[in-house]
Design a protein around this motif. Structure first.
Motif, PDB file in Angstrom:
ATOM      1  N   ILE A 202       0.867  -1.243  -0.095  1.00  0.00           N
ATOM      2  CA  ILE A 202      -0.117  -0.135  -0.022  1.00  0.00           C
ATOM      3  C   ILE A 202       1.129   1.301  -0.031  1.00  0.00           C
ATOM      4  N   GLY A 203       0.638   2.138  -1.095  1.00  0.00           N
ATOM      5  CA  GLY A 203       1.541   3.233  -1.176  1.00  0.00           C
ATOM      6  C   GLY A 203       0.856   4.596  -0.349  1.00  0.00           C
ATOM      7  N   SER A 204       1.719   5.153   0.179  1.00  0.00           N
ATOM      8  CA  SER A 204       1.434   6.436   1.106  1.00  0.00           C
ATOM      9  C   SER A 204       2.449   7.503   0.756  1.00  0.00           C
ATOM     10  N   GLY A 205       1.799   8.717   0.607  1.00  0.00           N
ATOM     11  CA  GLY A 205       2.535   9.929   0.426  1.00  0.00           C
ATOM     12  C   GLY A 205       2.249  10.670  -0.659  1.00  0.00           C
ATOM     13  N   ASP A 206       2.013  11.888  -0.409  1.00  0.00           N
ATOM     14  CA  ASP A 206       1.810  13.048  -1.633  1.00  0.00           C
ATOM     15  C   ASP A 206       0.509  12.866  -2.638  1.00  0.00           C
ATOM     16  N   ILE A 207      -0.366  12.073  -2.038  1.00  0.00           N
ATOM     17  CA  ILE A 207      -1.599  12.016  -2.689  1.00  0.00           C
ATOM     18  C   ILE A 207      -2.648  13.184  -2.693  1.00  0.00           C
ATOM     19  N   ARG A 208      -2.702  14.029  -3.476  1.00  0.00           N
ATOM     20  CA  ARG A 208      -3.481  15.280  -3.228  1.00  0.00           C
ATOM     21  C   ARG A 208      -4.716  15.387  -4.014  1.00  0.00           C
ATOM     22  N   LYS A 209      -4.620  14.705  -5.341  1.00  0.00           N
ATOM     23  CA  LYS A 209      -6.019  14.649  -6.282  1.00  0.00           C
ATOM     24  C   LYS A 209      -5.963  13.229  -7.076  1.00  0.00           C
ATOM     25  N   SER A 210      -7.067  13.007  -7.481  1.00  0.00           N
ATOM     26  CA  SER A 210      -7.149  11.647  -8.241  1.00  0.00           C
ATOM     27  C   SER A 210      -6.221  11.471  -8.983  1.00  0.00           C
ATOM     28  N   GLU A 211      -5.742  12.094 -10.085  1.00  0.00           N
ATOM     29  CA  GLU A 211      -4.697  11.822 -10.962  1.00  0.00           C
ATOM     30  C   GLU A 211      -3.478  11.439 -10.353  1.00  0.00           C
ATOM     31  N   ASP A 212      -3.202  11.706  -9.000  1.00  0.00           N
ATOM     32  CA  ASP A 212      -2.135  11.040  -8.079  1.00  0.00           C
ATOM     33  C   ASP A 212      -2.094   9.787  -7.909  1.00  0.00           C
ATOM     34  N   VAL A 213      -3.255   9.315  -7.788  1.00  0.00           N
ATOM     35  CA  VAL A 213      -3.496   7.950  -7.387  1.00  0.00           C
ATOM     36  C   VAL A 213      -3.247   7.113  -8.670  1.00  0.00           C
ATOM     37  N   LEU A 214      -3.652   7.552  -9.740  1.00  0.00           N
ATOM     38  CA  LEU A 214      -3.374   6.632 -10.982  1.00  0.00           C
ATOM     39  C   LEU A 214      -2.151   6.649 -11.221  1.00  0.00           C
ATOM     40  N   GLU A 215      -1.400   7.782 -11.156  1.00  0.00           N
ATOM     41  CA  GLU A 215       0.061   7.949 -11.354  1.00  0.00           C
ATOM     42  C   GLU A 215       0.809   6.978 -10.352  1.00  0.00           C
ATOM     43  N   MET A 216       0.366   6.944  -9.129  1.00  0.00           N
ATOM     44  CA  MET A 216       1.237   6.029  -8.075  1.00  0.00           C
ATOM     45  C   MET A 216       0.840   4.577  -8.621  1.00  0.00           C
ATOM     46  N   ILE A 217      -0.132   4.245  -8.801  1.00  0.00           N
ATOM     47  CA  ILE A 217      -0.328   2.652  -9.139  1.00  0.00           C
ATOM     48  C   ILE A 217       0.271   2.444 -10.559  1.00  0.00           C
ATOM     49  N   GLU A 218       0.189   3.391 -11.373  1.00  0.00           N
ATOM     50  CA  GLU A 218       0.930   3.058 -12.788  1.00  0.00           C
ATOM     51  C   GLU A 218       2.393   3.047 -12.612  1.00  0.00           C
ATOM     52  N   LYS A 219       3.041   3.821 -11.862  1.00  0.00           N
ATOM     53  CA  LYS A 219       4.653   3.905 -11.812  1.00  0.00           C
ATOM     54  C   LYS A 219       4.891   2.726 -10.886  1.00  0.00           C
ATOM     55  N   THR A 220       4.214   2.435  -9.803  1.00  0.00           N
ATOM     56  CA  THR A 220       4.892   1.605  -8.706  1.00  0.00           C
ATOM     57  C   THR A 220       4.243   0.021  -8.695  1.00  0.00           C
ATOM     58  N   GLY A 221       2.920  -0.160  -9.386  1.00  0.00           N
ATOM     59  CA  GLY A 221       2.049  -1.206  -9.354  1.00  0.00           C
ATOM     60  C   GLY A 221       1.579  -1.751  -7.820  1.00  0.00           C
ATOM     61  N   CYS A 222       1.610  -0.582  -6.939  1.00  0.00           N
ATOM     62  CA  CYS A 222       1.134  -0.990  -5.795  1.00  0.00           C
ATOM     63  C   CYS A 222      -0.559  -1.466  -5.687  1.00  0.00           C
ATOM     64  N   ASP A 223      -0.552  -2.084  -4.717  1.00  0.00           N
ATOM     65  CA  ASP A 223      -2.044  -2.725  -4.517  1.00  0.00           C
ATOM     66  C   ASP A 223      -3.117  -1.975  -4.094  1.00  0.00           C
ATOM     67  N   GLY A 224      -2.602  -0.959  -3.232  1.00  0.00           N
ATOM     68  CA  GLY A 224      -3.684   0.187  -2.552  1.00  0.00           C
ATOM     69  C   GLY A 224      -2.945   1.274  -2.235  1.00  0.00           C
ATOM     70  N   VAL A 225      -3.824   2.320  -2.097  1.00  0.00           N
ATOM     71  CA  VAL A 225      -3.281   3.797  -1.940  1.00  0.00           C
ATOM     72  C   VAL A 225      -3.935   4.167  -0.819  1.00  0.00           C
TER      73      VAL A 225
END
Ligand SMILES: Cc1cc2nc3c(=O)[nH]c(=O)nc-3n(C[C@H](O)[C@H](O)[C@H](O)COP(=O)(O)O)c2cc1C
Length: 334
Positions: A202-225
């Protein structure tokens, strides 16, 4: 990208969670974010010592209700035996998941060998995770940082230990202890953790808007945010994120009328949990966040900070927000 997620035996309706935040993620705030789509919430960090010694304050943090489910209880400490006992208590009290805090950078906590200090002592960390694992059948997660400093980045080693000791998922806030909450979170580390362990990350850090979530999942492959500061005064962020990553839509931001309704609901929940005086007092910080960035907000906040009475505060909120519906600011009248 919005997907159901399992952590051990716990089935979650989506993979977007409210991050644990001391002084913030209490029962009212958790319930509110759940109504907008957060599928899992955590208590703030609760002292294992406090639980074992039956300290009133520690038990206050565990207060929950049927609409506050599923609930992760985060415990911190440095003694494997005390943590084992605390995990037993939390299990008996009906938590849905236990999370071990191995990421807190606050000096007072580090001095006791707890929080992120555990990352500097992998043997102790291992003993703690094993000990808690042995004390509960509940899903178990561990929340860590990148490491102590840029010269001590050992998140991947610690993540491996957590997995080997039976943790069901790992949460990673990729800042170092030295960084505190400054600079930017190094999402690359979340990707590395995902590649190096088999349990969900599960990734944490600097999620401020919806697009950030998509970017985190795409960049890292994490399962949850997890969303932390981005949810302050903004529980609607969960609605925006879940809509955006499930079908690419962006809901309208809350109107002043919707904002007022949520403020009222939040304040009422606060008062029913803490009583009239404390309920208003400890709501002020939320009110400051709710009005951040709004027209006339700073004038409103200066006036609102002085109010101790619920009805007076609500009237003030109404007078300020209503005119914003047609573009003017009620702050002029204050
Ligand atoms: C005021 C505050 C209190 C926090 N308290 C906790 C805590 O009790 N336990 C924990 O694991 N993390 C805690 N955190 C860290 C957050 O859970 C999260 O990992 C961090 O803020 C990064 O995410 P963000 O950029 O979305 O806020 C806290 C953060 C803030 C800002």
């Amino acid at each position: 990208m919005l997907s159901k997620m399992n952590i051990g035996s716990l089935s979650l309706r989506n993979n977007i969670f409210l991050a644990p935040m001391a002084g913030i993620t209490d029962l009212p705030f958790r319930v509110l974010t759940r109504t907008f789509g957060s599928s899992l919430c955590f208590t703030e960090m609760v002292s294992a010592n406090g639980l074992v010694r039956r300290t009133h304050k520690s038990y206050e943090y565990l207060k929950s209700s049927p609409d506050d489910s599923p609930l992760g209880v985060q415990i911190f400490g440095s003694d494997p035996d005390i943590l084992r006992e605390a995990a037993g208590i939390v299990t008996e009290l009906g938590a849905d998941l236990i999370d071990i805090n191995a990421g807190c950078p606050v000096k007072k906590v580090l001095k006791t060998g707890a929080g992120a200090a555990l990352m500097r002592d992998p043997a102790k960390f291992e003993a703690i995770v094993k000990s808690v694992r042995g004390a509960t059948h509940l899903p178990l997660t561990v929340k860590i940082r990148s490491g102590w400093g840029n010269d001590e980045l050992n998140a991947i080693e610690i993540a491996g230990i957590a997995e080997d000791c039976g943790a069901d998922a790992l949460s990673l806030h990729p800042r170092t202890v030295r960084q505190g909450f400054s600079g930017i979170a190094d999402w690359n580390l979340i990707g590395l953790a995902k590649k190096s362990i088999g349990i969900p990350v599960i990734g944490s850090g600097d999620i401020r808007k919806s697009e950030d979530v998509l970017e985190m999942i795409e960049k890292t492959g994490c399962d949850g945010v997890m969303v932390g500061r981005g949810a302050l005064g903004n529980p609607w962020i969960f609605k925006a994120i879940t809509a955006f990553i499930s079908n690419g839509t962006t809901p309208d931001p809350p109107s002043p009328i919707e904002r007022e309704a949520v403020i009222l609901q939040h304040l009422e929940m606060n008062i029913s949990l803490y009583g009239k005086e404390m309920g208003v007092k400890n709501f002020r910080k939320h009110l400051l966040w709710y009005t951040k960035g709004l027209k006339g907000g700073s004038k409103f906040r200066k006036a609102a900070i002085l109010v101790n009475e619920m009805n007076e505060l609500l009237e003030m909120v109404h007078e300020y927000l209503q005119p914003l519906s047609n573009g003017t600011s009620g702050a002029e009248k204050l």
